[in-house]
Scaffold this motif. Structure first.
Motif, mmCIF file in Angstrom:
data_model
loop_
_atom_site.group_PDB
_atom_site.id
_atom_site.type_symbol
_atom_site.label_atom_id
_atom_site.label_comp_id
_atom_site.label_asym_id
_atom_site.label_seq_id
_atom_site.Cartn_x
_atom_site.Cartn_y
_atom_site.Cartn_z
ATOM 1 N N ALA A 23 0.831 -1.215 0.000
ATOM 2 C CA ALA A 23 0.000 0.000 0.000
ATOM 3 C C ALA A 23 0.863 1.262 0.000
ATOM 4 N N GLU A 24 2.081 1.166 0.568
ATOM 5 C CA GLU A 24 2.913 2.393 0.709
ATOM 6 C C GLU A 24 3.548 2.805 -0.618
ATOM 7 N N GLU A 25 3.756 1.820 -1.533
ATOM 8 C CA GLU A 25 4.494 2.159 -2.771
ATOM 9 C C GLU A 25 3.684 3.106 -3.638
ATOM 10 N N GLU A 26 4.362 4.074 -4.232
ATOM 11 C CA GLU A 26 3.627 5.092 -4.999
ATOM 12 C C GLU A 26 3.142 4.531 -6.339
ATOM 13 N N VAL A 27 3.902 3.609 -6.932
ATOM 14 C CA VAL A 27 3.453 3.048 -8.216
ATOM 15 C C VAL A 27 2.893 1.639 -7.946
ATOM 16 N N GLN A 28 1.607 1.442 -8.215
ATOM 17 C CA GLN A 28 0.974 0.132 -7.977
ATOM 18 C C GLN A 28 1.123 -0.738 -9.224
ATOM 19 N N LYS A 29 1.527 -1.988 -9.030
ATOM 20 C CA LYS A 29 1.696 -2.892 -10.183
ATOM 21 C C LYS A 29 0.715 -4.063 -10.054
ATOM 22 N N SER A 30 -0.053 -4.305 -11.113
ATOM 23 C CA SER A 30 -1.015 -5.423 -11.092
ATOM 24 C C SER A 30 -0.294 -6.746 -10.971
ATOM 25 N N MET A 31 -0.814 -7.604 -10.140
ATOM 26 C CA MET A 31 -0.247 -8.943 -9.981
ATOM 27 C C MET A 31 -0.753 -9.804 -11.140
ATOM 28 N N VAL A 32 0.054 -9.806 -12.218
ATOM 29 C CA VAL A 32 -0.233 -10.646 -13.393
ATOM 30 C C VAL A 32 1.087 -11.200 -13.916
ATOM 31 N N ASN A 33 1.011 -12.239 -14.734
ATOM 32 C CA ASN A 33 2.221 -12.852 -15.316
ATOM 33 C C ASN A 33 3.196 -13.301 -14.243
ATOM 34 N N ASN A 34 2.683 -13.820 -13.131
ATOM 35 C CA ASN A 34 3.564 -14.267 -12.036
ATOM 36 C C ASN A 34 3.949 -15.734 -12.232
ATOM 37 N N PHE A 35 4.410 -16.026 -13.452
ATOM 38 C CA PHE A 35 4.866 -17.379 -13.792
ATOM 39 C C PHE A 35 6.330 -17.302 -14.193
ATOM 40 N N ARG A 36 7.021 -18.407 -14.017
ATOM 41 C CA ARG A 36 8.432 -18.451 -14.397
ATOM 42 C C ARG A 36 8.555 -18.996 -15.814
ATOM 43 N N VAL A 37 9.572 -18.569 -16.545
ATOM 44 C CA VAL A 37 9.785 -19.101 -17.895
ATOM 45 C C VAL A 37 10.233 -20.554 -17.796
ATOM 46 N N GLN A 38 9.994 -21.310 -18.859
ATOM 47 C CA GLN A 38 10.267 -22.742 -18.829
ATOM 48 C C GLN A 38 11.771 -23.009 -18.816
ATOM 49 N N GLN A 39 12.105 -24.141 -18.206
ATOM 50 C CA GLN A 39 13.490 -24.495 -17.927
ATOM 51 C C GLN A 39 13.889 -25.730 -18.724
ATOM 52 N N PRO A 40 15.197 -25.891 -18.992
ATOM 53 C CA PRO A 40 15.636 -27.059 -19.777
ATOM 54 C C PRO A 40 15.395 -28.377 -19.029
ATOM 55 N N LEU A 41 15.044 -29.422 -19.796
ATOM 56 C CA LEU A 41 14.732 -30.711 -19.193
ATOM 57 C C LEU A 41 16.002 -31.372 -18.627
ATOM 58 N N ARG A 42 17.158 -31.086 -19.232
ATOM 59 C CA ARG A 42 18.454 -31.637 -18.773
ATOM 60 C C ARG A 42 18.379 -33.161 -18.633
ATOM 61 N N GLY A 43 17.790 -33.808 -19.618
ATOM 62 C CA GLY A 43 17.816 -35.273 -19.645
ATOM 63 C C GLY A 43 16.832 -35.950 -18.710
ATOM 64 N N ARG A 44 15.986 -35.184 -18.021
ATOM 65 C CA ARG A 44 15.021 -35.811 -17.109
ATOM 66 C C ARG A 44 13.929 -36.535 -17.892
ATOM 67 N N THR A 45 13.356 -37.569 -17.267
ATOM 68 C CA THR A 45 12.224 -38.278 -17.858
ATOM 69 C C THR A 45 10.952 -37.856 -17.139
ATOM 70 N N VAL A 46 9.916 -37.565 -17.921
ATOM 71 C CA VAL A 46 8.609 -37.297 -17.332
ATOM 72 C C VAL A 46 7.829 -38.595 -17.423
ATOM 73 N N ARG A 47 7.330 -39.104 -16.274
ATOM 74 C CA ARG A 47 6.566 -40.347 -16.282
ATOM 75 C C ARG A 47 5.072 -40.030 -16.289
ATOM 76 N N SER A 48 4.279 -40.933 -16.864
ATOM 77 C CA SER A 48 2.827 -40.746 -16.838
ATOM 78 C C SER A 48 2.185 -41.932 -16.122
ATOM 79 N N SER A 49 1.072 -41.649 -15.461
ATOM 80 C CA SER A 49 0.364 -42.715 -14.720
ATOM 81 C C SER A 49 -0.690 -43.362 -15.604
ATOM 82 N N PHE A 50 -0.730 -42.925 -16.871
ATOM 83 C CA PHE A 50 -1.761 -43.400 -17.797
ATOM 84 C C PHE A 50 -1.157 -43.627 -19.174
ATOM 85 N N THR A 51 -1.849 -44.424 -19.987
ATOM 86 C CA THR A 51 -1.293 -44.648 -21.336
ATOM 87 C C THR A 51 -2.026 -43.751 -22.328
#
Ligand code: TM7
Ligand code: ZN
Length: 263
Positions: free
Chosen positions: A235-263
Motif C-alpha cells: 500500500a505504501e508504494e507510490e506506483v501500484q503494479k497489477s499482480m499478473v504474469n507471475n509465472f516463471r519461464v520454462q526451464q531445460p529438461l536436462r535429460g530428465r524423464t517425465v513419467r505418466s500414470s496413464f497410457t
C-alpha cells in the motif's frame, strides 16, 4: 548487484522471476511436458489426498501470488500414494496466472499454455519435522499442479475469490477458514505426469516431486479477473503494479524423464 551478469532478470517484472539460471541447476521447473516423450509407469499409484478444511487458517498476498495457508503442525491434511514413498503434509496452495486468458500457466503440455495453474504445496512429514527443513532436501516437497481453463464458474473457488479484495496489497493477510482444497482438484486425479523439479519462485530449491494433473478445472472469466485485481506492490508504494504474469519461464529438461500414470 542483483543484476550482475550471472542473473538475467525478466523484463516482465523486475526481481519477480529471480535468477533465470540457477548455478548448476539441472532439475529446474517449470517445463514443457512433451506427451509423446513421457514414459508410462505402471507402478505409479492413484493419488491419495485427505484434506481437513478445519486446518485452513489464512490467506495472504506475499508479493508473488496469494497463498492459502494450512496448519501443518499435525498430519491432518495429507497427500500420499502417486509417485510418493512417504506421506506429505499440505502447507499452502497458490496460483500463477497471466494478464490475459492466452497465457499464465507455468507448465505446458505439448507447448499448450493455460490461463492459470494451481499449486498445492506439501512437505515430507515422514522424514522431516518442518517445511523449512524439507525444502532443502531432494525428496522434501510434493507439489500438485492443476491447470485452469476459462469456462463455467467454479462454485468452490468463489469463497476464495470473495476474500481477494481484502488482500489486494503485498503483505496483507486475512483469516480464511473451513476451505476444502479438495474441491479444486479435477474429478479424475488418477491421470497425471510426474517428474523431479524445483520451486518456481526464489530460492528455486530442487526439492520438488511434481505431480501435474492431466485433467484441468474450469473457472469463469470473472473469477480469473479478480486474481488480476491483486497487486504486487504494498500500500505504501507510490506506483501500484497489477499482480499478473507471475509465472516463471520454462526451464531445460536436462535429460530428465517425465513419467505418466496413464497410457
Ligand atoms: C513453496 C513454493 C512452491 C511454489 S511452486 C511456489 O511458486 C512458491 O513457493
Ligand atoms: Zn507455484
Amino acid at each position: 548487484t542483483a543484476c550482475s551478469s550471472k542473473y538475467v532478470l525478466s523484463q516482465m517484472h523486475p526481481m519477480w522471476q529471480g535468477p533465470l539460471a540457477v548455478p548448476g541447476g539441472d532439475r529446474q521447473s517449470p517445463i514443457d511436458i512433451v506427451v509423446r516423450k513421457s514414459v508410462f509407469d505402471s507402478k505409479l499409484k492413484p493419488l491419495e489426498t485427505e484434506y481437513d478444511p478445519q486446518t485452513c487458517q489464512q490467506i495472504w498476498n506475499n508479493g508473488y501470488s496469494f497463498l492459502v495457508e494450512y496448519d501443518d503442525t499435525t498430519d491432518k491434511s495429507t497427500l500420499k500414494g502417486g509417485p510418493l514413498q512417504d506421506r506429505f503434509r499440505l502447507c499452502q496452495f497458490h496460483f500463477h496466472w497471466g494478464e490475459s486468458n492466452s497465457w499464465g500457466s507455468e507448465h505446458t503440455v505439448d507447448r499448450r499454455l493455460f490461463p492459470a495453474e494451481l499449486h498445492l504445496v506439501h512437505w515430507n512429514s515422514d522424514k522431516y519435522r518442518l517445511f523449512e527443513e524439507a525444502v532443502m532436501e531432494d525428496n522434501g516437497l510434493a507439489v500438485i499442479g492443476v491447470f485452469l481453463k476459462v469456462g463455467k464458474r467454479h462454485e468452490g473457488l468463489q469463497k476464495l475469490v470473495d476474500a481477494l479484495p481484502a488482500i489486494r496489497h503485498k503483505g496483507s493477510v486475512v483469516e480464511f477458514t473451513r476451505f476444502d482444497p479438495g474441491c479444486l482438484l479435477p474429478t479424475n486425479t488418477d491421470d497425471y505426469w510426474t517428474y523431479h523439479g524445483s520451486l518456481t519462485t526464489p530460492p528455486l530449491n530442487e526439492s520438488v516431486t511434481w505431480i501435474v494433473m492431466k485433467q484441468h478445472i474450469e473457472v469463469s472469466h470473472d473469477q480469473l479477473a479478480v486474481f488480476r485485481s491483486l497487486l504486487f506492490t504494498s500500500a505504501e508504494e507510490e506506483v501500484q503494479k497489477s499482480m499478473v504474469n507471475n509465472f516463471r519461464v520454462q526451464q531445460p529438461l536436462r535429460g530428465r524423464t517425465v513419467r505418466s500414470s496413464f497410457t
